[in-house]
Design an enzyme around this catalytic site. Structure first.
Site, PDB file in Angstrom:
ATOM      1  N   GLU A   1      28.644 -21.542  37.269  1.00  0.00           N
ATOM      2  CA  GLU A   1      30.004 -21.320  36.803  1.00  0.00           C
ATOM      3  C   GLU A   1      30.741 -20.632  37.943  1.00  0.00           C
ATOM      4  O   GLU A   1      30.253 -19.625  38.457  1.00  0.00           O
ATOM      5  CB  GLU A   1      29.999 -20.426  35.553  1.00  0.00           C
ATOM      6  CG  GLU A   1      31.388 -20.309  34.976  1.00  0.00           C
ATOM      7  CD  GLU A   1      31.483 -19.425  33.743  1.00  0.00           C
ATOM      8  OE1 GLU A   1      30.440 -19.046  33.183  1.00  0.00           O
ATOM      9  OE2 GLU A   1      32.625 -19.115  33.366  1.00  0.00           O
TER      10      GLU A   1
ATOM     11  N   ARG B   1      14.208 -16.170  34.385  1.00  0.00           N
ATOM     12  CA  ARG B   1      15.139 -15.837  35.458  1.00  0.00           C
ATOM     13  C   ARG B   1      14.520 -14.802  36.384  1.00  0.00           C
ATOM     14  O   ARG B   1      13.598 -14.072  36.011  1.00  0.00           O
ATOM     15  CB  ARG B   1      16.472 -15.361  34.912  1.00  0.00           C
ATOM     16  CG  ARG B   1      16.433 -14.017  34.208  1.00  0.00           C
ATOM     17  CD  ARG B   1      17.840 -13.508  33.897  1.00  0.00           C
ATOM     18  NE  ARG B   1      18.720 -14.526  33.364  1.00  0.00           N
ATOM     19  CZ  ARG B   1      19.904 -14.846  33.924  1.00  0.00           C
ATOM     20  NH1 ARG B   1      20.342 -14.247  34.989  1.00  0.00           N
ATOM     21  NH2 ARG B   1      20.653 -15.759  33.378  1.00  0.00           N
TER      22      ARG B   1
ATOM     23  N   LYS C   1      26.583 -10.819  37.052  1.00  0.00           N
ATOM     24  CA  LYS C   1      27.839 -11.096  37.759  1.00  0.00           C
ATOM     25  C   LYS C   1      28.888 -10.056  37.419  1.00  0.00           C
ATOM     26  O   LYS C   1      29.710  -9.704  38.252  1.00  0.00           O
ATOM     27  CB  LYS C   1      28.359 -12.471  37.359  1.00  0.00           C
ATOM     28  CG  LYS C   1      27.687 -13.618  38.069  1.00  0.00           C
ATOM     29  CD  LYS C   1      28.411 -14.891  37.701  1.00  0.00           C
ATOM     30  CE  LYS C   1      27.612 -16.115  38.102  1.00  0.00           C
ATOM     31  NZ  LYS C   1      28.115 -17.314  37.404  1.00  0.00           N
TER      32      LYS C   1
HETATM   33  P1  ATP Z   1      26.834 -16.099  33.622  1.00  0.00           P
HETATM   34  O1  ATP Z   1      26.451 -17.359  32.909  1.00  0.00           O
HETATM   35  O2  ATP Z   1      26.544 -14.837  32.904  1.00  0.00           O
HETATM   36  O3  ATP Z   1      28.179 -16.131  34.246  1.00  0.00           O
HETATM   37  P2  ATP Z   1      24.721 -16.834  35.389  1.00  0.00           P
HETATM   38  O4  ATP Z   1      24.035 -15.918  36.324  1.00  0.00           O
HETATM   39  O5  ATP Z   1      23.956 -17.538  34.341  1.00  0.00           O
HETATM   40  O6  ATP Z   1      25.872 -15.972  34.839  1.00  0.00           O
HETATM   41  P3  ATP Z   1      25.641 -19.398  36.282  1.00  0.00           P
HETATM   42  O7  ATP Z   1      26.706 -19.692  37.247  1.00  0.00           O
HETATM   43  O8  ATP Z   1      25.779 -19.921  34.901  1.00  0.00           O
HETATM   44  O9  ATP Z   1      25.500 -17.842  36.261  1.00  0.00           O
HETATM   45  O10 ATP Z   1      24.249 -19.830  36.886  1.00  0.00           O
HETATM   46  C1  ATP Z   1      24.024 -21.078  37.488  1.00  0.00           C
HETATM   47  C2  ATP Z   1      22.579 -21.451  37.362  1.00  0.00           C
HETATM   48  O11 ATP Z   1      21.768 -20.471  37.977  1.00  0.00           O
HETATM   49  C3  ATP Z   1      22.167 -21.534  35.920  1.00  0.00           C
HETATM   50  O12 ATP Z   1      21.407 -22.712  35.745  1.00  0.00           O
HETATM   51  C4  ATP Z   1      21.334 -20.315  35.698  1.00  0.00           C
HETATM   52  O13 ATP Z   1      20.333 -20.577  34.778  1.00  0.00           O
HETATM   53  C5  ATP Z   1      20.767 -20.037  37.085  1.00  0.00           C
HETATM   54  N1  ATP Z   1      20.532 -18.603  37.264  1.00  0.00           N
HETATM   55  C6  ATP Z   1      21.427 -17.615  37.137  1.00  0.00           C
HETATM   56  N2  ATP Z   1      20.850 -16.408  37.319  1.00  0.00           N
HETATM   57  C7  ATP Z   1      19.553 -16.647  37.586  1.00  0.00           C
HETATM   58  C8  ATP Z   1      18.429 -15.811  37.869  1.00  0.00           C
HETATM   59  N3  ATP Z   1      18.530 -14.483  37.915  1.00  0.00           N
HETATM   60  N4  ATP Z   1      17.236 -16.410  38.096  1.00  0.00           N
HETATM   61  C9  ATP Z   1      17.130 -17.742  38.053  1.00  0.00           C
HETATM   62  N5  ATP Z   1      18.144 -18.580  37.786  1.00  0.00           N
HETATM   63  C10 ATP Z   1      19.344 -18.048  37.553  1.00  0.00           C
END
Ligand code: ATP
Ligand code: MG
Length: 555
Positions: A34, A261, A271
């Site tokens: 995102e 994660r 974030k």
């Molecule tokens: P949010 O959804 O709270 O804004 P997010 O960290 O999930 O934050 P995204 O941009 O949705 O951010 O993440 C993009 C991809 O990265 C998603 O598929 C998510 O599952 C993966 N991702 C995010 N944080 C992690 C992490 N700490 N470890 C592994 N994969 C992650």
């Protein structure tokens, strides 16, 4: 274990199974960020996993921006994400997509769900929705609007789109089961009214799809086979499958697989917290080298290879855990160790005058850039003059019993050179040591030589060294598993700037972007040529952190 076996994990087992059973004939993954922040090391794990799987199975991986929330998203983030993925070494070729590209299709699918009786427009307020939802132990209650006819819902949905209602007045929800033990299946929202301009679609839309609904349909549109996401989506999987089934999406439909994660000790990956650190000036920006963002790591001097190595080593698991920072440090060292020259720099200089050398006397030593295999990187000259600098830390006026380096009357060996014996420490009015007077000898003096080998310390010539600024970066947090209390948990010593550092003369020609090991101090990147040149510490040498946290000095 072969490399291939090592790379085996439960996700690959699923994929192998699916290929064997002919559920799919190829592998198609996607990385779906995102655009509401910069990528961090957790995202790198997901990037390596998704692009890595596509590469290893001869498949493809798309980059898709999940830009369904117009309020928090920004083109600055879109651009940084693209450059970070490229920097990590992955390529989406011509497959750059945006969930917003599918808004028309998503809308059309929503109308279809309404017409087939699988979705309805609901007028409950957000508070009422919460009340009706039930709890983990109690079922929810049906919304009074649940039995609206498809015609009525369709009309209302179109009027929502036309802007006739305010935010929160109405929303579209799936008609599934308010008594489901899985709360996500209790008639979840599919579309909400949001009167906000979108960074790509402008003011075309006044309603926006919810993430869960948009995600599965976007995956399906792109022909994704394996939709890999983090564990918190496990309970959302039934909804993912439900939507595609009710839309009668042709097989093969994408399969969602969840993994744990990455949580990295001494770092925060939320974030929201990262944004707060940046916006409230706890750090200098998204690329402040103390942050776990990829932009920060790049600036600090990490190589993309070290991050890929780290991600490969930590692997993927089905259970959440915390990874020690030492794993990342080790991957960085393992990557840089065979690749960079060893040189000498003194970050906190203490001047030593060699008393038994006349003014103008000079010597030159030859030192290998890579002592483990000298021919591989060659040699350079190290000029030695009557005045040299050593690390202030390598001297104690009153050495404690476990301190073996220089002290009054003691001898130490200069790396690649001879021996100095400290005759006298010069102090100022406050008692602070301002310099040392020493005698030089090419061989250890017999008195001490037999009893104990003198410690080896690094040094540079005073006259023939280069003034430099060295930034010593450290853990941003004091606590291994920070909760996010920024004022209580931040490490006040996370950045120490040494602007009176001195570099050996051979570094005069170094180019920005070059990395070195400063002997005994760590790995460093030349960030700016200067003058003065500015070096960032990428990582300490082995055990540096452990020793310091015990109050000892780095070796
Ligand atoms: P949010 O959804 O709270 O804004 P997010 O960290 O999930 O934050 P995204 O941009 O949705 O951010 O993440 C993009 C991809 O990265 C998603 O598929 C998510 O599952 C993966 N991702 C995010 N944080 C992690 C992490 N700490 N470890 C592994 N994969 C992650
Ligand atoms: Mg997310």
């Amino acid at each position: 274990m072969s490399k291939d076996e090592k790379l085996k994990n439960f996700i690959r087992n699923f994929v192998d199974e699916d290929l064997e059973n002919k559920r799919y004939s190829f592998v198609m993954t996607r990385f779906p960020p995102e655009p509401n922040g910069y990528l961090h090391i957790g995202h790198a794990k997901s990037v390596c996993l998704n692009f890595g799987m596509a590469r290893d199975y001869g498949g493809r991986c798309n980059l898709r921006f999940d830009d369904t929330n117009p309020v928090k998203e920004d083109v600055e983030y879109v651009e940084s994400i693209m450059s970070d993925v490229r920097w990590l070494g992955f390529d989406w070729e011509d497959r750059l997509y945006y969930a917003s590209d599918y808004f028309d299709k998503l809308y059309e699918c929503a109308e279809r769900l309404i017409r087939t009786g699988h979705a309805y427009v609901c007028d409950l307020s957000p508070e009422e929705v919460r009340e009706y939802r039930g709890t983990l132990t109690e079922p929810g209650r049906d919304s009074p609007y649940r039995d609206r006819t498809p015609e009525e819902s369709l009309d209302l949905f179109r009027r929502m789109r036309a802007g006739e209602f305010g935010e929160g007045e109405k929303f579209l929800r799936a008609k599934i089961d308010m008594a489901s033990p899985n709360v996500n299946m209790r008639d979840p929202a599919l579309y909400r009214i949001k009167k906000a301009a979108h960074h790509r679609t402008g003011d075309k839309w006044l309603i926006y799809p919810m993430y869960d609904y948009a995600h599965c349909v976007s995956d399906a549109i792109e022909g994704v086979t394996h939709s890999i996401c983090t564990l918190e989506f496990e309970d959302h999987r039934p909804l993912y499958d439900w939507a595609l089934e009710k839309l009668d999406w042709p097989e093969p439909r994408p399969r969602q697989i969840e993994f744990a994660r990455l949580n990295l000790e001494y770092a925060l990956m939320s974030k929201r917290k990262l944004l707060q650190l940046v916006k409230e000036n706890y750090v200098s920006g998204w690329d402040d080298p103390r942050l776990p963002t990829l932009a920060a790591m790049r600036r600090r001097g990490l190589t993309p290879a070290s991050i890929r190595l780290f991600c490969e080593r930590i692997g993927v698991a089905k259970k959440d855990s915390w990874i020690e920072m030492e794993w990342l440090d080790k991957a960085i060292r393992d990557d840089l160790n065979p690749a960079v020259k060893r040189v000498m720099a003194v970050v906190d200089p203490l001047k030593v005058v060699i008393e038994n050398w006349e003014e103008g006397h000079e010597a030159t030593y030859q030192a290998p850039y890579f002592p483990d295999d000298p021919p591989s990187m060659g040699y350079r000259d190290l000029p030695m003059t009557r005045e040299i600098y050593i690390e202030r830390d390598d001297f104690r006026l009153d050495p404690p019993p476990d301190f073996f380096r220089l002290a009054p009357g003691r001898e130490a060996r200069l790396r690649w050179g001879g021996f100095i014996r400290c005759r006298e420490a010069v102090t100022d009015a406050s008692g602070e040591v301002t310099g040392l007077r020493a005698t030089f000898s090419p061989e250890p003096s017999p008195a001490e030589g037999g009893a104990r080998r003198p410690a080896i310390i690094h040094w540079v010539s005073a006259a023939k060294s280069i003034p430099a600024t060295v930034r010593l970066y450290d853990r941003l947090f004091l606590t291994p598993r920070p909760t996010g209390d920024l004022d209580g948990e931040l490490n006040p010593q996370s950045l120490i700037v040494r602007d009176t550092a001195r570099l050996e003369a051979s570094l005069a020609g170094a180019k920005p972007g070059e990395r070195f090991q400063f002997e005994r101090l760590g790995y460093f990147l030349l960030e700016a040529a200067g003058p003065p040149p500015v070096f960032n510490r990428i990582v300490t040498l082995k055990d540096g952190w452990a020793r310091r946290s015990k109050g000892k000095k780095p070796a």
